[in-house]
Design an enzyme around this catalytic site. Structure first.
Site, PDB file in Angstrom:
ATOM      1  N   ASP A  35       0.821  -1.219   0.000  1.00 14.19           N
ATOM      2  CA  ASP A  35       0.000   0.000   0.000  1.00 14.19           C
ATOM      3  C   ASP A  35       0.852   1.265   0.000  1.00 14.19           C
ATOM      4  OD1 ASP A  35      -2.023  -1.747   0.115  1.00 14.19           O
ATOM      5  OD2 ASP A  35      -2.757  -1.179   2.113  1.00 14.19           O
ATOM      6  N   GLU A  37       3.677   1.856  -1.289  1.00 13.02           N
ATOM      7  CA  GLU A  37       4.221   2.173  -2.606  1.00 13.02           C
ATOM      8  C   GLU A  37       3.118   2.773  -3.489  1.00 13.02           C
ATOM      9  OE1 GLU A  37       7.142   2.360  -3.628  1.00 13.02           O
ATOM     10  OE2 GLU A  37       6.649   2.765  -5.727  1.00 13.02           O
ATOM     11  N   TYR A  38       1.931   2.187  -3.380  1.00 17.30           N
ATOM     12  CA  TYR A  38       0.779   2.703  -4.123  1.00 17.30           C
ATOM     13  C   TYR A  38       0.534   4.163  -3.732  1.00 17.30           C
ATOM     14  CZ  TYR A  38      -4.075   3.060  -5.737  1.00 17.30           C
ATOM     15  OH  TYR A  38      -5.241   3.458  -6.340  1.00 17.30           O
ATOM     16  N   ASP A  39       0.580   4.412  -2.419  1.00 20.65           N
ATOM     17  CA  ASP A  39       0.358   5.779  -1.933  1.00 20.65           C
ATOM     18  C   ASP A  39       1.399   6.743  -2.488  1.00 20.65           C
ATOM     19  OD1 ASP A  39      -1.744   4.769  -0.544  1.00 20.65           O
ATOM     20  OD2 ASP A  39      -0.706   4.698   1.394  1.00 20.65           O
ATOM     21  N   SER A  84     -35.956  -7.333 -12.316  1.00 17.38           N
ATOM     22  CA  SER A  84     -35.628  -8.086 -11.109  1.00 17.38           C
ATOM     23  C   SER A  84     -35.653  -9.571 -11.424  1.00 17.38           C
ATOM     24  CB  SER A  84     -36.589  -7.739  -9.987  1.00 17.38           C
ATOM     25  OG  SER A  84     -37.894  -8.033 -10.408  1.00 17.38           O
ATOM     26  N   LEU A  85     -35.460 -10.388 -10.414  1.00 17.98           N
ATOM     27  CA  LEU A  85     -35.368 -11.834 -10.602  1.00 17.98           C
ATOM     28  C   LEU A  85     -36.506 -12.518  -9.880  1.00 17.98           C
ATOM     29  CD1 LEU A  85     -31.570 -12.294  -9.808  1.00 17.98           C
ATOM     30  CD2 LEU A  85     -32.633 -12.598 -12.048  1.00 17.98           C
ATOM     31  N   GLU A 115     -23.673 -17.640  -9.755  1.00 17.91           N
ATOM     32  CA  GLU A 115     -22.854 -16.684  -8.997  1.00 17.91           C
ATOM     33  C   GLU A 115     -23.597 -16.254  -7.734  1.00 17.91           C
ATOM     34  OE1 GLU A 115     -23.563 -12.588 -11.296  1.00 17.91           O
ATOM     35  OE2 GLU A 115     -22.872 -14.229 -12.570  1.00 17.91           O
ATOM     36  N   LYS A 117     -25.614 -14.152  -5.050  1.00 15.17           N
ATOM     37  CA  LYS A 117     -26.522 -13.017  -5.089  1.00 15.17           C
ATOM     38  C   LYS A 117     -26.122 -12.094  -3.952  1.00 15.17           C
ATOM     39  CE  LYS A 117     -31.352 -11.752  -5.579  1.00 15.17           C
ATOM     40  NZ  LYS A 117     -31.420 -10.629  -4.632  1.00 15.17           N
ATOM     41  N   ASP A 119     -25.978  -8.971  -1.436  1.00 15.15           N
ATOM     42  CA  ASP A 119     -27.017  -8.212  -0.759  1.00 15.15           C
ATOM     43  C   ASP A 119     -26.568  -6.761  -0.623  1.00 15.15           C
ATOM     44  OD1 ASP A 119     -29.415  -7.813   0.365  1.00 15.15           O
ATOM     45  OD2 ASP A 119     -28.986  -8.840   2.256  1.00 15.15           O
ATOM     46  N   GLU A 175     -23.643  -4.860  -8.327  1.00 15.39           N
ATOM     47  CA  GLU A 175     -24.106  -4.571  -6.978  1.00 15.39           C
ATOM     48  C   GLU A 175     -23.031  -3.800  -6.225  1.00 15.39           C
ATOM     49  OE1 GLU A 175     -27.143  -5.785  -6.755  1.00 15.39           O
ATOM     50  OE2 GLU A 175     -27.665  -6.030  -4.640  1.00 15.39           O
ATOM     51  N   TYR A 225     -19.310  -5.052  -7.494  1.00 12.29           N
ATOM     52  CA  TYR A 225     -19.140  -6.311  -8.224  1.00 12.29           C
ATOM     53  C   TYR A 225     -20.117  -6.311  -9.393  1.00 12.29           C
ATOM     54  CZ  TYR A 225     -16.575  -8.097  -4.189  1.00 12.29           C
ATOM     55  OH  TYR A 225     -15.659  -8.281  -3.196  1.00 12.29           O
ATOM     56  N   LYS A 292     -28.078 -18.260 -14.243  1.00 12.29           N
ATOM     57  CA  LYS A 292     -28.479 -17.639 -15.505  1.00 12.29           C
ATOM     58  C   LYS A 292     -28.138 -18.593 -16.635  1.00 12.29           C
ATOM     59  CE  LYS A 292     -27.123 -13.262 -13.505  1.00 12.29           C
ATOM     60  NZ  LYS A 292     -26.049 -12.284 -13.380  1.00 12.29           N
ATOM     61  N   LYS A 316     -32.717 -18.538  -3.120  1.00  8.71           N
ATOM     62  CA  LYS A 316     -32.427 -17.792  -1.892  1.00  8.71           C
ATOM     63  C   LYS A 316     -31.906 -18.695  -0.776  1.00  8.71           C
ATOM     64  CE  LYS A 316     -33.454 -13.893  -1.535  1.00  8.71           C
ATOM     65  NZ  LYS A 316     -34.570 -12.948  -1.611  1.00  8.71           N
ATOM     66  N   CYS A 410     -28.911  -7.700  41.590  1.00  4.10           N
ATOM     67  CA  CYS A 410     -28.514  -8.828  40.744  1.00  4.10           C
ATOM     68  C   CYS A 410     -29.502  -9.977  40.927  1.00  4.10           C
ATOM     69  CB  CYS A 410     -27.105  -9.283  41.119  1.00  4.10           C
ATOM     70  SG  CYS A 410     -26.602 -10.809  40.311  1.00  4.10           S
ATOM     71  N   CYS A 413     -27.503 -12.973  42.762  1.00  6.26           N
ATOM     72  CA  CYS A 413     -27.000 -12.927  44.133  1.00  6.26           C
ATOM     73  C   CYS A 413     -27.621 -11.816  44.969  1.00  6.26           C
ATOM     74  CB  CYS A 413     -25.484 -12.781  44.140  1.00  6.26           C
ATOM     75  SG  CYS A 413     -24.924 -11.157  43.619  1.00  6.26           S
ATOM     76  N   CYS A 428     -23.005  -6.184  38.211  1.00  3.02           N
ATOM     77  CA  CYS A 428     -23.343  -6.690  39.534  1.00  3.02           C
ATOM     78  C   CYS A 428     -22.142  -6.456  40.435  1.00  3.02           C
ATOM     79  CB  CYS A 428     -23.648  -8.179  39.432  1.00  3.02           C
ATOM     80  SG  CYS A 428     -23.538  -9.036  40.996  1.00  3.02           S
ATOM     81  N   CYS A 434     -21.249 -13.603  43.959  1.00  3.90           N
ATOM     82  CA  CYS A 434     -22.274 -13.890  42.962  1.00  3.90           C
ATOM     83  C   CYS A 434     -22.008 -15.236  42.287  1.00  3.90           C
ATOM     84  CB  CYS A 434     -22.301 -12.770  41.916  1.00  3.90           C
ATOM     85  SG  CYS A 434     -23.540 -13.035  40.646  1.00  3.90           S
TER      86      CYS A 434
HETATM   87  S1  IVH Z   1     -28.838 -10.543 -12.270  1.00  5.09           S
HETATM   88  C1  IVH Z   1     -32.401  -9.321 -15.135  1.00  5.09           C
HETATM   89  N1  IVH Z   1     -27.009 -11.275 -10.568  1.00  5.09           N
HETATM   90  O1  IVH Z   1     -30.808  -9.000  -7.296  1.00  5.09           O
HETATM   91  C2  IVH Z   1     -31.672  -9.853 -13.988  1.00  5.09           C
HETATM   92  N2  IVH Z   1     -28.711  -9.825  -9.815  1.00  5.09           N
HETATM   93  O2  IVH Z   1     -33.696  -9.557  -7.600  1.00  5.09           O
HETATM   94  C3  IVH Z   1     -30.597  -8.965 -13.516  1.00  5.09           C
HETATM   95  N3  IVH Z   1     -28.466  -9.143  -7.500  1.00  5.09           N
HETATM   96  O3  IVH Z   1     -31.767  -5.966  -8.719  1.00  5.09           O
HETATM   97  C4  IVH Z   1     -30.065  -9.326 -12.170  1.00  5.09           C
HETATM   98  N4  IVH Z   1     -26.622 -10.248  -7.101  1.00  5.09           N
HETATM   99  O4  IVH Z   1     -29.596  -5.979  -7.461  1.00  5.09           O
HETATM  100  C5  IVH Z   1     -28.126 -10.557 -10.761  1.00  5.09           C
HETATM  101  N5  IVH Z   1     -25.286 -11.965  -9.190  1.00  5.09           N
HETATM  102  C6  IVH Z   1     -26.411 -11.267  -9.393  1.00  5.09           C
HETATM  103  C7  IVH Z   1     -26.964 -10.491  -8.368  1.00  5.09           C
HETATM  104  C8  IVH Z   1     -28.134  -9.780  -8.619  1.00  5.09           C
HETATM  105  C9  IVH Z   1     -27.515  -9.423  -6.588  1.00  5.09           C
HETATM  106  C10 IVH Z   1     -29.632  -8.276  -7.238  1.00  5.09           C
HETATM  107  C11 IVH Z   1     -29.770  -7.160  -8.215  1.00  5.09           C
HETATM  108  C12 IVH Z   1     -31.160  -7.227  -8.723  1.00  5.09           C
HETATM  109  C13 IVH Z   1     -31.813  -8.138  -7.775  1.00  5.09           C
HETATM  110  C14 IVH Z   1     -32.867  -8.930  -8.494  1.00  5.09           C
END
Ligand code: IVH
Length: 681
Positions: A35, A37-39, A84-85, A115, A117, A119, A175, A225, A292, A316, A410, A413, A428, A434
């Site tokens: 680090d 050196e990077y700095d 969404s998924l 991969e 998911k 949070d 994410e 990521y 996917k 999930k 307490c 005791c 306590c 005690c």
């Molecule tokens: S793919 C059309 N991959 O989950 C699908 N989503 O419930 C595009 N998420 O809004 C999503 N990790 O924020 C995908 N490895 C992953 C994910 C991921 C987290 C979230 C993402 C999305 C939500 C969908």
């Protein structure tokens, strides 16, 4: 003066080198340089840019922070919606998903890109001609918020892409998360500053990203990521999801290193189980796995239904947060006497484990959460961390919900519970008495650096406590051989050895004895300092706060803890019994600086009846005092015999205290006891 060519070249070289190290660090997870050196590289670049401002470009690694706070967020329309998924909560549902996919495609087996998911918070990052142009939140999927300055502060987001061959317009999606360690650290800092804490890493990431002042975002440990892409113009991407991700990686975009291509539904489920095993060890929180369909032409054939793709599903994990009811709030007494309120919960499955208790930490935390007995609450369990209550579902509060009050006594005791000023934890004061603290206290008492009773270990202490043979540390000294041989795994020989060790421990030092008592805040060093300062147990027991605070390293908190310990009648009684059992220590030998009258100045005047002036002088000097011939403001005492001279008048005039012969003798007597200190003049 125009910028010299070699400066221009150096600046470009530095940027390339820094970008390269960012790539090694964030994308490949293989840093090459320390680090520091990077700095140094960063600093050199900053200095050159400060000197030649015309060289600064928006994609320079120095330009992550700097933007001013904004009034609000602009709107961003997602040309390709951020969908969404669908979720799967069981193996069966994953099988169903896979079957539907195969039937629609008319194939036997499908390769999936699997991969974690993550949070966190979904974001979109747009690169135009390889340079970061815009960062946005997902919003409702069609319209999000422009958070470009905030996105730029995230180190794992490249400000420009590596290499070449990228489409002129490339929108990557992924994410933003806050790693667990960073989250704990941030909350610790927030608590210290008295600012609000975050319920979980996801909230912390969201709160940090949606700051109008990007300088705040810059101070938060956020990471990005990538898991996919959106708008792509003017280029062709490979035909499989996994291949596109590999390409993005080459361009410097961080993707998840846990991603794999798996075969068929069995591959999916094996991947799921393997990752679930490691869930707690991952540096960030994940709430499941995403599968996917890897082939993009197949994705296109499958298409979308409502707002989710048919070609992907989120499998999930059991949730880390669940809702349940607080049945009661009780307190638990820990081994140091810490009294911790604990919520008794209606048992609930959290992350695959049944949770029926959650720590409430301390009184302040209960107030902050405003949690009452009967409330519905969100409980959270992550990894090995003790389950805790995140929040109260106020809308569900029953009318008869009861407010919890910290008990004054307490529950184990009956001793007083005290909370020292500036401390969050109530304790306590029962100490040695005690039951909850007893075993640990006995173990500590017998430990090597305390009374050093060899053979009195964990298991034996537990047995002695169970059998009621040792209820407090003083009982150790009334153990008889017949008591011991009756215990499990205790032969004659070991009983003899133990009794010999107990006998040997009676001859100790005051410092060891004080340490052995296990007074809160009194570790080995403090015990030593107290022993040196006071010299005798009696003096320590009688010392007030002010005098205690004169001991090196003893502040108000430690002093109060010592006072509280000696105030408790049980503790005094145990000490008396220990001394009656024969525990003793040598009177300390003193060093010059520690003599009872060290630093005091005396003047003698008039004739003493029982001793010559030289004898009196010697007696004072033996005790560390200085004897001078003239009275000044700095004189501590004037000893006044019969027919005193002018020194007596001077003492009166200056207000210097005087001692007659009786008082002088009493003082000498007092000052010859071990540990004696002159009373303040
Ligand atoms: S793919 C059309 N991959 O989950 C699908 N989503 O419930 C595009 N998420 O809004 C999503 N990790 O924020 C995908 N490895 C992953 C994910 C991921 C987290 C979230 C993402 C999305 C939500 C969908």
């Amino acid at each position: 003066m125009s910028v010299p060519e070699e400066v221009r070249r150096r600046v470009e070289a530095l940027r390339r080198e820094i970008d390269h190290h960012n790539y090694l660090y964030y994308v490949l997870d293989q840093p090459e340089i320390p680090d520091a050196e990077y700095d140094r590289l960063m600093r050199e670049l900053q200095e050159l840019e400060a000197r030649w401002p015309e060289l600064v470009t928006s994609d320079s690694p120095t330009q992550r922070v700097g933007a001013q706070p904004r009034e609000g967020f602009g709107e961003v329309r997602h040309e390709v919606p951020m969908l969404s998924l669908n979720n799967a909560f069981s193996d069966e549902e994953v099988h169903d998903f896979d079957r539907r996919v195969r039937e629609r495609l008319g194939v036997d087996r499908v390769d999936y890109a699997a991969e974690p998911k993550l949070d966190g918070l979904a974001v979109s990052i747009l690169y135009r001609n390889g340079v970061l142009e815009r960062g946005a939140t997902r919003g409702d999927g069609y319209t999000g918020e422009d958070i470009t300055p905030n996105i730029r502060t995230i180190r794992s987001v490249p400000l420009r892409l590596r290499g070449g061959g990228w489409p002129p317009v490339l929108e990557v999606r992924g994410e933003v998360v806050m790693p667990k360690a960073g989250f704990e650290e941030l909350n610790r800092r927030q608590r210290e500053k008295g600012e609000k804490t975050f319920a979980n890493p996801r909230n912390a990431a969201a709160g940090s990203l949606r700051q109008l002042d990007p300088r705040i975002t810059a101070g938060r440990p956020l990471e990005f990521y990538c898991y996919g892409w959106g708008l792509v113009e003017g280029g062709v991407l490979p035909g499989r999801h996994s291949e596109v991700m590999a390409r993005l990686r080459e361009w410097g975009i961080r993707t998840n290193a846990e991603a794999r291509v798996v075969h068929g539904v069995e591959g999916c489920l094996a991947y799921y189980r393997a990752l679930q095993e490691r869930r707690d060890d991952l540096p960030y929180e994940i709430d499941g796995v995403v599968y996917k369909v890897d082939r993009i032409d197949w994705q296109e054939r499958l298409g979308y239904v409502a707002r989710a793709p048919r070609w992907a599903v989120a499998h999930k994990f059991p949730a880390h947060e669940e809702m349940t009811r607080v049945l009661d709030i009780e307190v638990q007494v820990g081994r140091t006497g810490a009294v911790t309120p604990v919520a008794r919960l209606e048992p609930v499955q959290v992350g695959g484990v049944t949770v029926s208790n959650a720590t409430l930490h301390n009184e302040d935390e209960i107030k902050r959460l405003d949690v009452r007995i009967g409330d519905w609450v969100i409980v959270r369990r992550a990894g090995d961390v003790i389950p805790e209550i995140v929040s109260v579902v106020k809308s569900r509060r029953p009318k008869d919900a009861r407010v919890f009050r910290m008990p004054e006594k307490c529950p184990v005791c009956g001793s007083r519970i005290v909370r020292l000023e500036g401390e969050a934890i109530a304790r306590c004061t029962g100490g040695l008495f005690c039951r909850a603290q007893r075993r640990e206290a006995i173990r500590h008492f017998a430990s090597r650096r305390a009374m050093d009773i060899e053979g009195l270990g964990d298991k034996l202490v537990a047995q002695l406590d169970e059998k009621g043979l040792v209820r407090d540390v003083a009982d150790i000294y009334s153990l008889r051989k017949e008591d011991l041989v009756a215990l499990e795994r205790m032969g004659e020989k070991s009983a003899d050895n133990l009794l010999a060790a107990i006998e040997k421990s009676k001859s100790t030092t005051l410092a060891r004895f004080l340490y052995a008592l296990g007074i809160r805040q009194v570790g080995e060093a403090t015990a030593q300092a107290l022993a040196e300062h006071f010299g005798s147990l009696e003096r320590l027991e009688q010392a007030g706060l002010e005098e205690l605070e004169q001991v090196p390293d003893v502040g108000p908190v430690v002093a109060e803890s010592i006072r509280a310990f000696f105030r408790e009648p049980h503790n005094r009684q145990v000490i008396r019994r220990l001394l009656e059992a024969g525990i003793h220590w040598p009177a300390p030998r003193r060093q010059a600086g520690e003599l009872p009258l060290a630093g005091k100045t005396f003047v003698l005047t008039g004739a003493l009846s029982g001793m010559t002036r030289d004898e009196a002088k010697a007696a004072l000097e033996e005790r560390g005092a200085r004897v001078t011939s003239s009275v000044s403001k700095k004189t501590d005492y004037v000893v006044v015999g019969a027919d005193p001279g002018s020194k007596y008048d001077k003492a009166l005039a200056l207000g210097v205290p005087t001692l007659d012969e009786d008082a002088f003798r009493r003082l000498l007597e007092q000052a010859s006891e071990p540990g004696a200190r002159m009373p303040e003049a």
